[in-house]
Scaffold this motif. Structure first.
Motif, PDB file in Angstrom:
ATOM      1  N   ASN A  51      -2.631   1.248 -22.030  1.00  0.00           N
ATOM      2  CA  ASN A  51      -1.572   1.350 -23.132  1.00  0.00           C
ATOM      3  C   ASN A  51      -1.914   2.525 -23.976  1.00  0.00           C
ATOM      4  O   ASN A  51      -2.063   2.457 -24.952  1.00  0.00           O
ATOM      5  CB  ASN A  51      -1.702   0.172 -24.091  1.00  0.00           C
ATOM      6  CG  ASN A  51      -0.727  -0.963 -23.582  1.00  0.00           C
ATOM      7  OD1 ASN A  51       0.444  -0.835 -22.876  1.00  0.00           O
ATOM      8  ND2 ASN A  51      -1.102  -2.257 -24.065  1.00  0.00           N
ATOM      9  N   GLN A  85      -4.787   0.689 -28.715  1.00  0.00           N
ATOM     10  CA  GLN A  85      -4.005   1.453 -29.718  1.00  0.00           C
ATOM     11  C   GLN A  85      -4.346   1.773 -30.922  1.00  0.00           C
ATOM     12  O   GLN A  85      -4.380   2.769 -31.526  1.00  0.00           O
ATOM     13  CB  GLN A  85      -2.464   0.950 -29.881  1.00  0.00           C
ATOM     14  CG  GLN A  85      -1.941   0.302 -28.437  1.00  0.00           C
ATOM     15  CD  GLN A  85      -2.065  -0.817 -28.044  1.00  0.00           C
ATOM     16  OE1 GLN A  85      -3.177  -1.462 -28.342  1.00  0.00           O
ATOM     17  NE2 GLN A  85      -1.114  -1.813 -27.582  1.00  0.00           N
ATOM     18  N   GLU A 121       3.608   4.700 -27.757  1.00  0.00           N
ATOM     19  CA  GLU A 121       2.959   4.214 -26.691  1.00  0.00           C
ATOM     20  C   GLU A 121       3.451   4.728 -25.210  1.00  0.00           C
ATOM     21  O   GLU A 121       4.781   4.786 -25.186  1.00  0.00           O
ATOM     22  CB  GLU A 121       2.803   2.500 -26.443  1.00  0.00           C
ATOM     23  CG  GLU A 121       1.971   2.000 -27.699  1.00  0.00           C
ATOM     24  CD  GLU A 121       2.261   0.468 -27.632  1.00  0.00           C
ATOM     25  OE1 GLU A 121       1.175  -0.403 -27.125  1.00  0.00           O
ATOM     26  OE2 GLU A 121       3.165  -0.052 -28.169  1.00  0.00           O
ATOM     27  N   SER A 170      -1.662   5.957 -25.834  1.00  0.00           N
ATOM     28  CA  SER A 170      -0.791   6.159 -26.767  1.00  0.00           C
ATOM     29  C   SER A 170      -1.062   7.311 -27.656  1.00  0.00           C
ATOM     30  O   SER A 170      -2.433   7.923 -27.670  1.00  0.00           O
ATOM     31  CB  SER A 170      -0.569   4.869 -27.707  1.00  0.00           C
ATOM     32  OG  SER A 170      -2.089   4.640 -28.517  1.00  0.00           O
ATOM     33  N   SER A 213       4.326  11.041 -24.911  1.00  0.00           N
ATOM     34  CA  SER A 213       4.246  10.677 -26.307  1.00  0.00           C
ATOM     35  C   SER A 213       3.945  11.972 -27.090  1.00  0.00           C
ATOM     36  O   SER A 213       4.653  12.023 -28.223  1.00  0.00           O
ATOM     37  CB  SER A 213       3.200   9.504 -26.461  1.00  0.00           C
ATOM     38  OG  SER A 213       3.236   8.308 -25.753  1.00  0.00           O
TER      39      SER A 213
END
Length: 562
Positions: A10, A334, A27, A12, A44
């Motif tokens: 994940n 995150q 993300e 980010s 991102s």
């Protein structure tokens, strides 16, 4: 401006500002359309710069990089998770700071939940800690971090900074890896499907409980050897491999973990998942609670991916009944880079009022109906929901983190037939209930006010569970009620306050006009795909629902009055 990057699972990117302007963050999965994307978050980063304009990159002073690698140099590294060359080309004036063997991934997690706690709890904003008081403790538990750290305990000092008490090292002692590999042992996705164990475990049969309890006790005893003995596994190992992590050791740990569950796995796929889910959840709860039981504390703050497990969070709060409890809503990777920035004295004035950080592009060509969220528009949506219509809503900035917080959500009455219809439309299994969105003033009708008062801030973000009071009707709230093995019911609520304007007004109309106290809130995405990002994504989901949804539904793009 300060850029925070989280690498790996994940991945980010979040841009923070010195003037406490709302962050902008994404993300990578939302833009790449790859669930749990671990690639370098270049999409991102690019989107953030697109929102801020052509001069923004030159104004970035520092880049804070959180990762769980053993061997990593942020100034030079090039791998599938990261590119120093791309960062230097985009941000020529920035310096790089990353987690490492000294200030670790777990340290960053601890700082992130401390910052979240201090910027929500009014009592702790004037933060002092007298020497004779029970301390505030921070517990970080995940798969693993730098140097193979798998659990770390901290104490908040009088200024609110976490000071490390101890760390447990070794992949083979990891609760996060055990849970992940338990899922893989029964054919589930170890990254994305572990939460389903909370639903599967409740289907345990009476005749299976004794052998599952015996296996859980055996596995728990194995893990407690390291967790409970302060002379074991408390020193960071010497890194002898040259890879990002010790892949050979991780492979062996995976095989060993999966083998642990063999006694309760057979040809019945569903019941195997039930039994393994029952066992691994019991092991997780027993190990973490036994570990914390030797310490005295008045507040427990938790972070790390393991604490996305809402039942574990609830169990900790119930076991230690005289404490306050706070779970970081960005408990996964995150949130770690944000903690790293806080540790360097950046973003310290930021208050976590919401997680609506993903500024979205507009698309005037989208053919879906747009509803102005004035009194008339909100009442129309309330009337539809009250009549049993499922309503998909899309508006404002996208949520950062794993939860849909009503900007990218499916809303409906809390009945089980509608939950089943939503699951069919999204291609999901039916083992899990959905979360109720509830106005703050209604919460004491449904849940224990004592438990609510002991939970600091986390209930706004669906990261903790609470038991429903006995008076709550299954007929009215069944779609948001999780029946446990002991017959009690719990739910993981999202408390709605005045600052979430649309939902607060919607719930007000539903209650005052239709006597509806809560609605289901579930993420707007097809199973196996990330929560949607853009209006074209919304149109695709709507088109899919038109083929699969067995109930009446509407999809609206919500707009502010001009």
């Amino acid at each position: 401006m300060y850029l925070c990057l989280s690498l790996g699972h994940n991945s980010s990117a979040v841009m923070f500002f010195e003037n406490d302007k709302d962050p902008i963050g994404y993300e990578e999965e939302r833009l790449s359309k790859k669930k749990s994307d671990s690639a370098f978050p270049i999409l991102s980063i690019t989107r953030i710069l697109q929102v801020l304009g052509p001069d923004a990159a030159a104004q970035v002073k520092d880049i804070y990089i959180s990762h769980w690698f053993d061997n990593f140099e942020p100034e030079f590294a090039e791998n599938k998770y990261y590119s120093a060359q791309q960062l230097k080309a985009l941000f020529p004036n920035a310096s790089f700071k990353s987690t490492n063997s000294i200030y670790t991934h777990h340290d960053a997690h601890a700082q992130s939940v401390a910052a979240f706690f201090l910027h929500h709890d009014d009592l702790s904003k004037q933060y002092t800690l007298l020497p004779d008081e029970r301390p505030e403790l921070v517990l970080v538990v995940d798969g693993f971090g730098n140097n193979g750290e798998i659990a770390s305990l901290y104490e908040l000092d009088r200024y609110g900074f976490p000071s490390k008490r101890e760390t447990i090292f070794g992949y083979e002692h990891s609760m996060g890896l055990l849970y992940q590999y338990a899922a893989e042992a029964v054919g589930m996705d170890g990254m994305n499907d572990v939460y389903k164990f909370l639903g599967y475990r409740t289907h345990i049969k009476y005749q299976d409980i004794a052998r599952c309890d015996a296996l859980a006790t055996e596995i728990t005893s194995k893990y407690l050897v390291a967790w409970m003995n302060p002379s074991l596994c408390r020193t960071a190992p010497i890194i002898k491999h040259a890879d990002l992590i010790d892949y050979a050791k991780l492979k062996q740990v995976k095989e060993d973990c999966m083998r642990l569950f063999t006694p309760v796995i057979d040809d019945d796929s569903f019941m195997s998942r039930v039994r393994v889910g029952y066992v691994v959840q019991k092991v997780l709860e027993d190990v973490v609670i036994r570990y914390m039981s030797v310490f005295k504390f008045k507040t427990l703050l938790v972070s790390g991916g393991v604490f996305y497990n809402v039942r574990l969070n609830d169990k900790l709060r119930k076991t230690f009944r005289d404490i306050k409890f706070c779970a970081m809503p960005l408990a996964g990777d995150q949130g770690a880079a944000i903690g790293l920035a806080f540790a360097h004295g950046k973003c310290i004035d930021h208050e976590f009022k919401n997680l609506f950080w993903g500024v979205r592009p507009t698309d005037e060509s989208c053919t879906l109906e747009k509803v102005v969220i004035n009194d008339q528009g909100i009442e129309r949506i309330a009337d539809l929901i009250a009549s049993g219509v499922i309503v998909n809503v899309f508006h404002g900035a996208m949520e950062f983190g794993p939860r849909a917080l009503c900007n990218t959500s499916t809303l409906a009455l809390c009945n089980r037939d509608l939950v089943d219809a939503i699951n069919v439309a999204n291609g999901r299994t039916t083992v899990m209930p959905m979360a109720p969105a509830i106005r703050k003033e209604v919460m004491p009708y449904l849940f224990s006010n004592t438990d609510l008062e002991r939970t600091v801030a986390s209930d706004k973000f669906m990261i903790t569970a609470h038991n429903f009071l006995p008076r709550v009707s299954v007929n009215e709230f069944g779609g948001a009620m999780h029946r446990d093995v002991d017959g009690t019911y719990s739910g993981r609520p999202q408390i709605i306050t005045e600052d979430t304007d649309f939902m607060y007004r919607l719930l007000g109309i539903l209650f005052n006009k239709h006597d509806v106290r809560a609605v289901i809130n579930t993420s707007l995405n097809i199973h196996g795909q990330p929560i949607i990002y853009s209006q074209p994504d919304l149109l695709k989901v709507h088109s899919e629902w038109s083929k699969t949804c067995p109930a009446q539904f509407e999809t609206f793009i919500l707009e502010q009055p001009k």
